[in-house]
Enzyme design. Structure first.
Site, PDB file in Angstrom:
ATOM      1  N   ASP A 135       0.840  -1.196   0.000  1.00 41.89           N
ATOM      2  CA  ASP A 135       0.000   0.000   0.000  1.00 41.89           C
ATOM      3  C   ASP A 135       0.880   1.255   0.000  1.00 41.89           C
ATOM      4  O   ASP A 135       2.073   1.188   0.322  1.00 41.89           O
ATOM      5  CB  ASP A 135      -0.863  -0.058   1.272  1.00 41.89           C
ATOM      6  CG  ASP A 135      -1.744   1.148   1.439  1.00 41.89           C
ATOM      7  OD1 ASP A 135      -2.274   1.657   0.435  1.00 41.89           O
ATOM      8  OD2 ASP A 135      -1.900   1.593   2.599  1.00 41.89           O
ATOM      9  N   ASP A 152      -0.350   4.995   1.186  1.00 42.17           N
ATOM     10  CA  ASP A 152      -0.544   5.932   2.304  1.00 42.17           C
ATOM     11  C   ASP A 152      -0.440   5.248   3.665  1.00 42.17           C
ATOM     12  O   ASP A 152      -1.072   4.223   3.907  1.00 42.17           O
ATOM     13  CB  ASP A 152      -1.911   6.630   2.180  1.00 42.17           C
ATOM     14  CG  ASP A 152      -1.966   7.447   0.895  1.00 42.17           C
ATOM     15  OD1 ASP A 152      -0.977   8.129   0.607  1.00 42.17           O
ATOM     16  OD2 ASP A 152      -2.989   7.372   0.191  1.00 42.17           O
TER      17      ASP A 152
END
Ligand SMILES: [Mg+2]
Length: 174
Positions: free
Chosen positions: A7, A9
């Site tokens: 991922d 963020d």
């Protein structure tokens, strides 16, 4: 090679620091990362929910986030032994596409850009591992979910947890 999906963020991009900095500046507040333990900014200030979310619709918001400590070095090392994909739920803020792409090219230019995946529902991701701070992405995921510690997920106990990129490195033992 086994595949690791990662991922953006709060995993490789320091989302919270900038979001808090802008919010504190604009609303004359002094909220810290510690205040976000087991919660979210919008839950702390529900009357400002739309303003808080609106920062993320600024097409430049995601362009200058800081890189999470050690993530570049560890991912570079991992990429020698695993196929690395960056998987971000960018559909939540479609105006972020360009900034996120440019950010990845600047800071993770050693990865193949064909392995950048801007998606919505991550259950479509076919990988052996998914490193993410949002446990909801593990629910339909077929591989091993690895929860990257973020203030909002400290009470989650269902998944393997890593607190930083040194721990990711140790998990994959290189
Ligand atoms: Mg995230």
């Amino acid at each position: 090679m086994k595949r690791i999906a990662i991922d953006m963020d709060e995993v490789i991009a320091d989302f919270n620091s900038k979001h808090l900095r802008l919010f504190n500046r604009d609303y004359n507040e002094n909220i810290t990362i510690e205040d976000l333990r087991e919660t979210r900014l919008r839950l702390l200030r529900p009357h400002l929910t739309s303003e808080i979310i609106n920062y993320l619709n600024d097409p430049t918001f995601f362009r200058d986030l800081d890189v999470m400590e050690d993530s570049q070095e560890v991912i570079q090392e991992l990429s020698k032994h695993y196929e690395i994909f960056i998987t971000t739920a960018a559909m939540e803020h479609p105006s972020s596409f360009n900034a996120k792409y440019e950010w990845l090219k600047e800071h993770f230019g050693f990865l193949n850009e064909m392995n950048f995946v801007f998606c919505g529902n991550k259950s479509i991701i076919h990988a052996d591992y998914l490193i993410d701070d949002n446990a909801r992405h593990f629910e339909g995921f077929g591989g091993q979910g690895i929860l990257f510690t973020a203030p909002h997920n400290l009470v989650e106990t269902r998944y393997v947890r890593v607190n930083n990129w040194k721990e990711v490195k140790n998990y994959f033992i290189m």
